[in-house]
Design a protein around this motif. Structure first.
Motif, mmCIF file in Angstrom:
data_model
loop_
_atom_site.group_PDB
_atom_site.id
_atom_site.type_symbol
_atom_site.label_atom_id
_atom_site.label_comp_id
_atom_site.label_asym_id
_atom_site.label_seq_id
_atom_site.Cartn_x
_atom_site.Cartn_y
_atom_site.Cartn_z
ATOM 1 N N ASP A 176 0.856 -1.179 0.000
ATOM 2 C CA ASP A 176 0.000 0.000 0.000
ATOM 3 C C ASP A 176 0.899 1.237 0.000
ATOM 4 O O ASP A 176 1.690 1.432 0.922
ATOM 5 C CB ASP A 176 -0.886 -0.023 1.254
ATOM 6 N N ASN A 177 0.793 2.054 -1.039
ATOM 7 C CA ASN A 177 1.671 3.212 -1.171
ATOM 8 C C ASN A 177 1.432 4.279 -0.107
ATOM 9 O O ASN A 177 2.224 5.224 0.013
ATOM 10 C CB ASN A 177 1.508 3.843 -2.560
ATOM 11 N N ARG A 178 0.366 4.125 0.672
ATOM 12 C CA ARG A 178 0.137 5.059 1.774
ATOM 13 C C ARG A 178 1.022 4.734 2.978
ATOM 14 O O ARG A 178 1.243 5.595 3.846
ATOM 15 C CB ARG A 178 -1.331 5.017 2.197
ATOM 16 N N VAL A 179 1.505 3.508 3.058
ATOM 17 C CA VAL A 179 2.254 3.067 4.242
ATOM 18 C C VAL A 179 3.476 3.942 4.526
ATOM 19 O O VAL A 179 3.663 4.384 5.669
ATOM 20 C CB VAL A 179 2.644 1.578 4.109
ATOM 21 N N PRO A 180 4.363 4.220 3.556
ATOM 22 C CA PRO A 180 5.524 5.058 3.873
ATOM 23 C C PRO A 180 5.132 6.438 4.402
ATOM 24 O O PRO A 180 5.789 6.971 5.307
ATOM 25 C CB PRO A 180 6.256 5.171 2.525
ATOM 26 N N LYS A 181 4.068 7.008 3.869
ATOM 27 C CA LYS A 181 3.623 8.333 4.310
ATOM 28 C C LYS A 181 3.112 8.278 5.748
ATOM 29 O O LYS A 181 3.392 9.174 6.560
ATOM 30 C CB LYS A 181 2.544 8.862 3.372
ATOM 31 N N ILE A 182 2.362 7.228 6.070
ATOM 32 C CA ILE A 182 1.836 7.077 7.430
ATOM 33 C C ILE A 182 2.970 6.848 8.423
ATOM 34 O O ILE A 182 3.010 7.449 9.499
ATOM 35 C CB ILE A 182 0.814 5.916 7.471
ATOM 36 N N LEU A 183 3.926 5.980 8.052
ATOM 37 C CA LEU A 183 5.056 5.702 8.931
ATOM 38 C C LEU A 183 5.915 6.949 9.137
ATOM 39 O O LEU A 183 6.384 7.216 10.243
ATOM 40 C CB LEU A 183 5.901 4.570 8.360
ATOM 41 N N ARG A 184 6.119 7.705 8.073
ATOM 42 C CA ARG A 184 6.939 8.919 8.200
ATOM 43 C C ARG A 184 6.259 9.932 9.111
ATOM 44 O O ARG A 184 6.917 10.594 9.931
ATOM 45 C CB ARG A 184 7.188 9.530 6.822
ATOM 46 N N MET A 185 4.948 10.047 8.977
ATOM 47 C CA MET A 185 4.205 10.963 9.831
ATOM 48 C C MET A 185 4.389 10.603 11.301
ATOM 49 O O MET A 185 4.571 11.474 12.156
ATOM 50 C CB MET A 185 2.717 10.917 9.448
ATOM 51 N N ALA A 186 4.364 9.318 11.598
ATOM 52 C CA ALA A 186 4.558 8.872 12.986
ATOM 53 C C ALA A 186 5.999 9.090 13.427
ATOM 54 O O ALA A 186 6.259 9.570 14.538
ATOM 55 C CB ALA A 186 4.186 7.398 13.111
ATOM 56 N N ALA A 187 6.963 8.740 12.576
ATOM 57 C CA ALA A 187 8.377 8.827 12.945
ATOM 58 C C ALA A 187 8.818 10.265 13.205
ATOM 59 O O ALA A 187 9.707 10.507 14.036
ATOM 60 C CB ALA A 187 9.236 8.207 11.850
ATOM 61 N N GLU A 188 8.221 11.216 12.520
ATOM 62 C CA GLU A 188 8.629 12.611 12.676
ATOM 63 C C GLU A 188 7.936 13.304 13.851
ATOM 64 O O GLU A 188 8.197 14.464 14.121
ATOM 65 C CB GLU A 188 8.390 13.370 11.366
ATOM 66 N N ASP A 189 7.074 12.578 14.542
ATOM 67 C CA ASP A 189 6.447 13.104 15.759
ATOM 68 C C ASP A 189 7.440 12.970 16.911
ATOM 69 O O ASP A 189 7.969 11.890 17.168
ATOM 70 C CB ASP A 189 5.161 12.330 16.066
ATOM 71 N N GLN A 190 7.702 14.062 17.617
ATOM 72 C CA GLN A 190 8.706 14.069 18.683
ATOM 73 C C GLN A 190 8.340 13.159 19.847
ATOM 74 O O GLN A 190 9.198 12.782 20.646
ATOM 75 C CB GLN A 190 8.912 15.504 19.192
ATOM 76 N N ARG A 191 7.078 12.785 19.956
ATOM 77 C CA ARG A 191 6.642 11.907 21.039
ATOM 78 C C ARG A 191 7.012 10.445 20.791
ATOM 79 O O ARG A 191 6.943 9.622 21.705
ATOM 80 C CB ARG A 191 5.130 12.029 21.232
ATOM 81 N N VAL A 192 7.391 10.119 19.565
ATOM 82 C CA VAL A 192 7.663 8.729 19.183
ATOM 83 C C VAL A 192 9.128 8.388 19.431
ATOM 84 O O VAL A 192 10.037 9.094 18.987
ATOM 85 C CB VAL A 192 7.291 8.480 17.709
ATOM 86 N N GLU A 193 9.348 7.285 20.145
ATOM 87 C CA GLU A 193 10.696 6.800 20.457
ATOM 88 C C GLU A 193 11.201 5.847 19.379
ATOM 89 O O GLU A 193 12.342 5.949 18.929
ATOM 90 C CB GLU A 193 10.665 6.068 21.809
ATOM 91 N N ARG A 194 10.366 4.882 18.995
ATOM 92 C CA ARG A 194 10.717 3.882 17.997
ATOM 93 C C ARG A 194 9.459 3.418 17.267
ATOM 94 O O ARG A 194 8.356 3.497 17.800
ATOM 95 C CB ARG A 194 11.382 2.650 18.629
ATOM 96 N N ILE A 195 9.690 2.877 16.069
ATOM 97 C CA ILE A 195 8.634 2.199 15.320
ATOM 98 C C ILE A 195 9.223 0.871 14.853
ATOM 99 O O ILE A 195 10.278 0.849 14.216
ATOM 100 C CB ILE A 195 8.161 3.022 14.108
ATOM 101 N N PHE A 196 8.556 -0.238 15.177
ATOM 102 C CA PHE A 196 9.047 -1.560 14.788
ATOM 103 C C PHE A 196 8.270 -2.069 13.575
ATOM 104 O O PHE A 196 7.039 -2.025 13.560
ATOM 105 C CB PHE A 196 8.908 -2.540 15.958
ATOM 106 N N VAL A 197 9.010 -2.536 12.579
ATOM 107 C CA VAL A 197 8.408 -3.080 11.354
ATOM 108 C C VAL A 197 9.118 -4.389 10.988
ATOM 109 O O VAL A 197 10.192 -4.694 11.499
ATOM 110 C CB VAL A 197 8.523 -2.079 10.181
ATOM 111 N N HIS A 198 8.532 -5.119 10.075
ATOM 112 C CA HIS A 198 9.177 -6.327 9.566
ATOM 113 C C HIS A 198 10.453 -5.933 8.819
ATOM 114 O O HIS A 198 10.471 -4.916 8.112
ATOM 115 C CB HIS A 198 8.208 -7.061 8.629
ATOM 116 N N PRO A 199 11.537 -6.712 8.953
ATOM 117 C CA PRO A 199 12.798 -6.362 8.278
ATOM 118 C C PRO A 199 12.644 -6.138 6.776
ATOM 119 O O PRO A 199 13.287 -5.244 6.212
ATOM 120 C CB PRO A 199 13.696 -7.572 8.567
ATOM 121 N N THR A 200 11.802 -6.920 6.123
ATOM 122 C CA THR A 200 11.604 -6.759 4.678
ATOM 123 C C THR A 200 10.962 -5.411 4.375
ATOM 124 O O THR A 200 11.278 -4.784 3.354
ATOM 125 C CB THR A 200 10.733 -7.900 4.136
#
Length: 302
Positions: A176-200
């Motif tokens: 789903d091409n929306r996934v990178p945008k959603i993950l980036r939105m979360a990662a750039e939030d200062q409240r977020v420490e880590r995001i875990f995803v599948h290695p692939t």
């Protein structure tokens, strides 16, 4: 004197200690089997606080979300794992609204923490204990996401995997091409420490991001996570007994990703080598006992 009468046993000091030790051992065993954290079905009547570490702690004054709100919907609610720190609830409201306003769909929120945090008895999680961890599904049937789910659907609807957990490959037809945008939105939030995803998935994100990959530093490869991503928030201000993780110091797309595609990893994946494990914590923070014993939220005392 009746035949069935037996004179009461007189216990001496050492025997009293032995008897007490037996009772204490039995009580601790029953305590461990019952898992009191799973028995607590309501948050404690305390100020919201995360206590201990992400894998060995608890949650005071937990809060939860309505089943459905602006940009989100809760799933797997029958597991009673939709409680979190007040900061986590605020983050989820902000994040889901931003996702919706960016035309990226409606997120579906899975496991958070139990009513008072603590370890799950089952379910594959060692974290999710302090109200700061959230599982968010990558993708789902948008037709179902856009309407309120029934109680049965919330507990039985399936997420769509983006990676094959056994073959360690991206499932391109599900991507789903929306996934990178959603993950980036979360990662750039200062409240977020880590995001875990599948290695692939991490590998694919690195490939499509090129040099614009600073946001991927927080995105960490980990076991599983082929159908959901795991957001972990920083210790909240005021939670003085919360123990943070060390900052991520590796490159956003560095060599640390290589191990997940090594012979050693595939040996573990195929069952020919044992997965490395960390020693389990022996005791929980003492403040967690107070959380367990605290009255439930909403009670009043005279």
């Amino acid at each position: 004197m009746p035949l069935f009468y037996k004179r009461p046993e007189r216990l001496t000091g050492p025997r009293i200690f032995t008897r007490a030790l037996v009772f204490a051992t039995a009580a601790l065993s029953a305590f461990a089997q019952a898992n009191p954290w799973e028995k607590s079905d309501s948050p404690s009547a305390q100020d919201s606080a995360s206590i201990g570490t992400y894998t060995n702690g608890c949650l005071a004054g937990g809060e939860t979300l309505p089943l459905r709100g602006d940009g989100y919907q809760l799933v797997r609610t029958g597991r009673d794992r939709h409680f979190a720190h007040a900061n986590t609830i605020a983050f989820l409201k902000d994040f889901s609204q931003n996702v919706a306003q960016s035309d990226l769909g409606r997120i579906q929120i899975g496991d958070m923490s139990m009513a008072r945090g603590g370890p799950f008895g089952s379910g594959g999680h060692s974290s999710h204990q302090t109200g700061l961890d959230i599982d968010i599904w990558y993708s789902q049937d948008q037709r179902a996401a856009e309407r309120p789910l029934t109680e049965w659907e919330r507990d039985n609807i399936s997420a769509i995997p983006l990676a094959d957990a056994r073959q360690h490959r991206l499932i391109k037809e599900n991507w789903d091409n929306r996934v990178p945008k959603i993950l980036r939105m979360a990662a750039e939030d200062q409240r977020v420490e880590r995001i875990f995803v599948h290695p692939t998935i991490k590998q694919h994100l690195c490939a499509i991001s090129g040099t614009d990959n600073a946001w991927l530093r927080k995105v960490r490869p980990w076991w599983g996570h082929n159908y959901h991503f795991h957001v972990r928030l920083t210790c909240p201000e005021g939670s003085r007994h919360c123990k943070p993780q060390a900052p991520v110091r590796t490159a956003p797309c560095g060599n640390d990703l290589d191990w997940w595609f090594s012979d050693e990893f595939y040996a573990i994946l195929n069952g020919t080598k044992t997965k490395p494990t960390k020693p389990k914590p022996k005791t929980m923070p003492q403040q967690c006992q107070q959380v367990l014993l605290a009255p439930p939220a909403g009670t009043t005392t005279e």
